[in-house]
Design an enzyme around this catalytic site. Structure first.
Site, short mmCIF file in Angstrom:
data_model
loop_
_atom_site.label_atom_id
_atom_site.label_comp_id
_atom_site.label_asym_id
_atom_site.label_seq_id
_atom_site.Cartn_x
_atom_site.Cartn_y
_atom_site.Cartn_z
N GLU A 107 77.83 5.21 36.14
CA GLU A 107 77.63 4.92 37.60
C GLU A 107 77.22 3.32 37.38
O GLU A 107 75.76 2.56 36.90
CB GLU A 107 76.87 6.20 38.04
CG GLU A 107 76.54 7.23 38.28
CD GLU A 107 75.80 8.02 38.93
OE1 GLU A 107 75.21 6.83 40.17
OE2 GLU A 107 75.83 9.42 38.65
C1 BG6 Z 1 72.20 8.31 41.18
C2 BG6 Z 1 72.85 9.63 41.97
O1 BG6 Z 1 70.98 8.31 41.27
O2 BG6 Z 1 72.98 6.74 42.16
C3 BG6 Z 1 73.95 9.04 42.56
O3 BG6 Z 1 73.48 10.01 40.72
C4 BG6 Z 1 73.45 8.74 43.41
O4 BG6 Z 1 74.32 10.75 43.15
C5 BG6 Z 1 73.88 7.14 43.17
O5 BG6 Z 1 74.24 8.87 44.79
C6 BG6 Z 1 73.54 6.31 44.29
O6 BG6 Z 1 72.11 6.29 44.69
P1 BG6 Z 1 72.02 6.43 46.91
O7 BG6 Z 1 70.71 6.20 46.96
O8 BG6 Z 1 72.94 4.79 46.87
O9 BG6 Z 1 72.79 7.65 47.05
#
Ligand code: BG6
Length: 477
Positions: free
Chosen positions: A372
């Site tokens: 991510e």
């Molecule tokens: C991570 C998670 O913490 O961040 C995701 O694994 C999440 O599920 C991503 O969507 C981004 O955070 P947000 O709050 O902008 O959706």
């Protein structure tokens, strides 16, 4: 030089943030369904406000998500067009076991993912599957208190056995728990934990964490038994802590804050509770109940690779004045005066990614996988749904350059990179649609208006080029 030939470029999503279809195909209700949009969301996901059923006056964005449950073929075709080598998605546990404690799985749920994985392969995309991304069937929450109960280990084991057996040959990359350290910060969303008044919350969280760690080791064991080609990773919400100053007390505080997160990965990767954690738990009077054989399981079934999310570095200090100025992230962090921030106050630090990669690789000496990374921003589409998202391209290019430096100049072994929310989806932190990460725009707003149509943003073709050149051409032209 450069990224390995088989580098896994792609994008990532999570079931509860995109699938919708919350009652379709026999799916059961899950904790993540009950996280509302808006002001009370934080109180619910952090376990301060109990919400075990849908309540009047709230909107629940996971019910529809971006309706990927019905549109996954179109979405995967678009990922294929970008040249994705991998697509990270998560299984909704309550599609496979609607209540969580049944003996037999729900065939309709199993078939849904089987078709989805086949669709990926049709486009040359290798699925990377998160077994649980924050979700837990509500029945397990209400009957057993979710991960506070040892019984969850057995239910999770059943889930894993079913998944590994059914999808043998279709899936080989697995992640056991998304952002396992989130249990400390958002325990209801992270692990279905809700606390009774006066309860020692740290005790509950660490006991639940132990259950997840054992469950993760069992999953790794079964994955390898069922198919030796399976590769299992842990998953950390990463971002190294910087000391606010060179005051040794700040430096020490930052080291302690990193330990809090490393704890999970230390167990999953090195196979034992680290000494610093044992000492801390002892000091704080936290007693972890273990069952005979737990320590052997942890020792003998460590993960194959270390995956993590990275959005920003973090800052720590002992100065109470500074501590008061924390920014809006779920993880407490002091504002770093050297960094710019996103519209949601998340600080932007590409070099911090290289620093984090070095810290993790130094520590574990196992291949890393960035699963991510991305920029949540407000996008303004034209009448055709086209968005000129140069800000997103700039963010991603800088982070890809930093990870390239970590590979080329520092020798970090990196398996792949999947950007977060490769198609716009519901924000986990806020429940908004307005906070968009995608290369693909989805016509839906916070209030649920819109056609749900998909359209390409400028970053779509840019990322396609990045993948085609294996990360050599990051220019925005
Ligand atoms: C991570 C998670 O913490 O961040 C995701 O694994 C999440 O599920 C991503 O969507 C981004 O955070 P947000 O709050 O902008 O959706």
């Amino acid at each position: 030089m450069g990224f390995r030939e088989d580098f896994l470029w792609g994008g990532a999503t999570a079931a509860n943030q995109c699938e919708g279809g919350y009652q379709a195909g026999g799916r059961g209700l899950a904790n993540v369904d009950l996280a509302p949009l808006g002001k009370d969301r934080n109180a619910v996901i952090t376990g301060q406000k109990k919400m075990f059923q849908f309540e009047e006056g709230y909107t629940y964005p996971a019910q529809v998500g971006i309706d990927m449950y019905h549109r996954y073929k179109e979405d995967i075709a678009l990922f294929g067009e970008m040249g994705f080598k991998t697509y990270r998605l998560s299984i909704a546990w309550s599609r496979i076991f609607p209540k969580g404690d049944e003996k037999e799985p729900n065939e309709e749920g199993l078939l849904f993912y089987e078709n989805l994985f086949k669709e990926c392969h049709k486009h040359g995309i290798e699925p990377l599957v998160t077994i649980t991304h924050f979700d837990c069937p509500m029945h397990l929450v209400e009957k057993y208190g979710a991960w506070r109960s040892r019984e969850l280990v057995g239910f999770y084991e059943n889930l894993c056995r079913v998944l590994f057996t059914r999808y043998k040959g279709l899936v080989k990359y697995w992640l056991t728990f998304n952002e396992i350290n989130m249990i400390l910060h958002a325990p209801f969303m992270g692990a279905g934990l809700y606390f009774e008044a006066g309860e020692n919350q740290e005790q509950v969280k660490y006991q639940a964490a132990h259950h997840e760690l054992v469950a993760s080791a069992i999953a790794t064991k079964i994955a390898h038994e069922v198919d030796p080609n399976n590769q299992v990773g842990c998953m950390l919400a990463a971002g190294s802590y910087y000391p606010y100053s060179c005051n040794p007390e700040d430096v020490f505080k930052a080291q302690q804050a990193d330990h809090e997160n490393y704890f999970f990965i230390d167990v999953q990767s090195r196979g034992e509770y680290p000494a610093y954690a044992l000492k801390r738990l002892e000091r704080e009077g936290i007693q972890i109940e273990m069952v005979d054989g737990d320590l052997e399981l942890l020792k003998n079934h460590t993960v194959d690779f270390i995956s993590f999310s990275y959005y920003s570095s973090r800052v720590s200090s002992v100065d109470p004045e500074l501590l008061a100025k924390t920014s809006g992230n779920i993880f407490a962090s002091i504002k770093n005066p050297y960094l710019k921030a996103s519209e949601w106050g998340w600080q932007i630090d590409p070099l911090g990614l290289r620093i984090t990669m070095n810290n993790l690789y130094d520590r574990y000496q196992k291949p890393l996988f960035i699963v991510e990374n991305g920029l949540g921003a407000v996008d303004i589409p034209d009448e055709n749904g086209y968005v000129v998202d140069d800000y997103r391209i700039e963010y991603l290019a800088a982070h890809i350059q930093a990870m390239k430096d970590a590979v080329e100049l520092d020798g970090v072994d990196l398996l792949g990179y999947t950007t977060w929310g490769c198609i716009d989806l519901v924000s986990a932190g806020t429940g908004e649609m307005k906070k968009r990460y995608g290369f693909i725009y989805v016509d839906r707003d916070n209030d649920g208006n819109g056609t749900l149509n998909r359209s390409k943003k400028k970053s779509f073709d840019w990322y396609k080029k990045v993948i085609a050149t294996n990360g050599e051409d990051l220019t925005n032209e």
